[in-house]
Motif scaffolding. Structure first.
Motif, PDB file in Angstrom:
ATOM      1  N   ALA A 238     -49.941  19.106  -4.356  1.00  0.00           N
ATOM      2  CA  ALA A 238     -49.165  18.351  -5.287  1.00  0.00           C
ATOM      3  C   ALA A 238     -49.573  18.631  -6.628  1.00  0.00           C
ATOM      4  N   ASN A 239     -50.462  19.388  -6.931  1.00  0.00           N
ATOM      5  CA  ASN A 239     -50.841  19.537  -8.397  1.00  0.00           C
ATOM      6  C   ASN A 239     -50.299  21.042  -9.037  1.00  0.00           C
ATOM      7  N   PRO A 273     -46.917  17.108  -0.770  1.00  0.00           N
ATOM      8  CA  PRO A 273     -47.320  15.973  -1.768  1.00  0.00           C
ATOM      9  C   PRO A 273     -48.521  15.132  -1.346  1.00  0.00           C
ATOM     10  N   GLU A 276     -53.782  16.996  -2.484  1.00  0.00           N
ATOM     11  CA  GLU A 276     -53.680  16.788  -4.015  1.00  0.00           C
ATOM     12  C   GLU A 276     -53.900  18.112  -4.518  1.00  0.00           C
ATOM     13  N   PHE A 329     -39.185  24.330 -12.250  1.00  0.00           N
ATOM     14  CA  PHE A 329     -40.066  23.478 -12.742  1.00  0.00           C
ATOM     15  C   PHE A 329     -41.647  23.987 -13.063  1.00  0.00           C
ATOM     16  N   SER A 332     -46.977  21.315 -12.895  1.00  0.00           N
ATOM     17  CA  SER A 332     -47.099  19.996 -13.223  1.00  0.00           C
ATOM     18  C   SER A 332     -46.173  19.026 -13.053  1.00  0.00           C
ATOM     19  N   GLU A 333     -44.928  19.631 -12.805  1.00  0.00           N
ATOM     20  CA  GLU A 333     -43.676  18.673 -12.708  1.00  0.00           C
ATOM     21  C   GLU A 333     -43.625  18.414 -10.905  1.00  0.00           C
ATOM     22  N   LYS A 335     -45.202  17.253  -8.401  1.00  0.00           N
ATOM     23  CA  LYS A 335     -45.609  15.975  -7.697  1.00  0.00           C
ATOM     24  C   LYS A 335     -44.316  14.712  -8.168  1.00  0.00           C
ATOM     25  N   SER A 336     -43.898  15.074  -9.149  1.00  0.00           N
ATOM     26  CA  SER A 336     -42.852  13.793  -9.602  1.00  0.00           C
ATOM     27  C   SER A 336     -41.629  13.938  -9.025  1.00  0.00           C
ATOM     28  N   LEU A 337     -41.296  15.108  -8.429  1.00  0.00           N
ATOM     29  CA  LEU A 337     -40.029  15.208  -7.421  1.00  0.00           C
ATOM     30  C   LEU A 337     -40.197  14.365  -6.027  1.00  0.00           C
ATOM     31  N   ASP A 339     -42.282  11.266  -6.260  1.00  0.00           N
ATOM     32  CA  ASP A 339     -42.720  10.057  -6.404  1.00  0.00           C
ATOM     33  C   ASP A 339     -41.388   9.056  -6.451  1.00  0.00           C
TER      34      ASP A 339
END
Length: 339
Positions: A238-239, A273, A276, A329, A332-333, A335-337, A339
């Motif tokens: 995820a990171n 995801p 971590e 991406f 760092s972006e 994980k937002s995919l 969320d």
């Protein structure tokens, strides 16, 4: 060329252990034969393993003699359990099993409905892989300039997928756009997937390729012979930490030292995801004989201690961008995919 497909209630796949000297397709008639093919690296590459996992469940129901859906479901659970024990690092294998099993449980009113749903789900995974890779190639090709030389590690081409490829899919897309692009391929010890597979693929496509040993990477970078690095991935945390073929981390460090962009091309199905960071990724350790022998020839003293991890983890801070079917991406972006 499709690496793997369903044919006559069997899984047909190219035996990658025989390349480049022989291009031979083999058929697996049951899940045990398929599981052994995965363990023996006859088929490898995270997206291809996802397709293999789905097809393994498909042939389970196609060849099942069960007359009750609950019994067929149990057969599927047993088959999925066997496939899960093959190789622990590739995320696509597990996500494909979860997807097909979920479909099976939702369509278990009859054995006919269950059988049809499982086969359709497995076929969909394979077809989506091709479409995803082509879109990923289009997205990644925007990062490639005319005249670039791209270094890649291991094999992230059509052989690692159902077709087209991830890292090599980006190269193929750039070439299709008319860009003059060439490749430097590392041999990728100990099983030499770069020497045996990547060079074979690129030669077939008339894409200029130069083979180097793994320990030449720093040299060719210092001589400014590399414009970009593009690799695939087996699991992404995820990171943004990336697990890929052993040696990838070393190349990323060297690319950072020489200010060369380092890209990872991967479908979203390779991103986990729930994990971590890279420290939580289980790394497969393989037979020491892969290190101590080459083509049957002993390379080291008998009973020598050997380390043979199949993968390493590249920290997110060493990765310039991650190329996916949904776009390009920063690590760092990622994980937002989800969320």
């Amino acid at each position: 060329m499709r690496t793997i497909e369903l044919e006559d209630n069997q899984v047909k796949l190219i035996d990658q252990t025989l390349l480049p000297t022989e291009a031979k397709f083999v058929k697996c008639i049951n899940v045990e034969e398929l599981a052994r093919a995965i363990e023996e690296m006859k088929i490898r590459g995270a997206p291809a393993l996802g397709a293999a996992a789905g097809f393994g469940l498909a042939i389970t129901v196609m060849n099942s003699e069960s007359t009750k859906p609950e019994k067929m479901l149990q057969e599927l659970k047993n088959a999925a359990g066997r496939i899960r024990r093959t190789r622990p690092t590739a995320a696509n294998l597990f996500s494909a099993l979860d997807r097909v099993m979920k479909t099976a449980e939702q369509n278990a009113a009859s054995v006919e409905e269950l059988r049809e749903a499982v086969v359709e789900a497995a076929e969909a995974i394979a077809e989506e892989d091709i479409q995803v890779n082509q879109k990923m190639g289009e997205n990644g090709s925007e990062l490639i300039e005319d005249g670039d030389t791209i270094l890649t590690h291991c094999n992230a081409g059509s052989l690692a997928c159902v077709d087209y490829g991830t890292a090599l899919g980006v190269v193929r897309a750039a070439r299709e756009q008319g860009k003059d692009v060439s490749v430097i391929a590392t041999e990728t010890r100990p099983l030499c997937q770069g020497a045996r597979l990547t060079t074979w693929e690129l030669q077939r496509d008339d894409i200029p390729v130069t083979l180097i040993t793994d320990n030449m990477v720093g040299r060719v970078m210092s001589e400014e012979k590399v414009n970009r690095v593009i690799v695939g991935a087996d699991r992404i945390a995820a990171n943004g930490d990336v697990a890929n073929k052993i040696g990838t981390y070393t190349i990323a460090v060297l690319a950072n030292r020489h200010e060369i962009p380092f890209y990872v091309a991967t479908p979203l199905s390779t991103i986990d995801p729930q994990t971590e960071s890279g420290g939580e990724i289980e790394i497969e350790n393989r037979d020491p004989k892969e290190v101590t022998t080459l083509a049957g020839q002993e390379l080291a003293p008998k009973e020598i201690n050997v380390l043979n991890p199949a993968f390493d983890v590249t920290p997110a801070e060493l990765i310039t961008r991650i190329i996916t079917e949904k776009g390009v991406f920063k690590p760092s972006e990622i994980k937002s995919l989800f969320d």
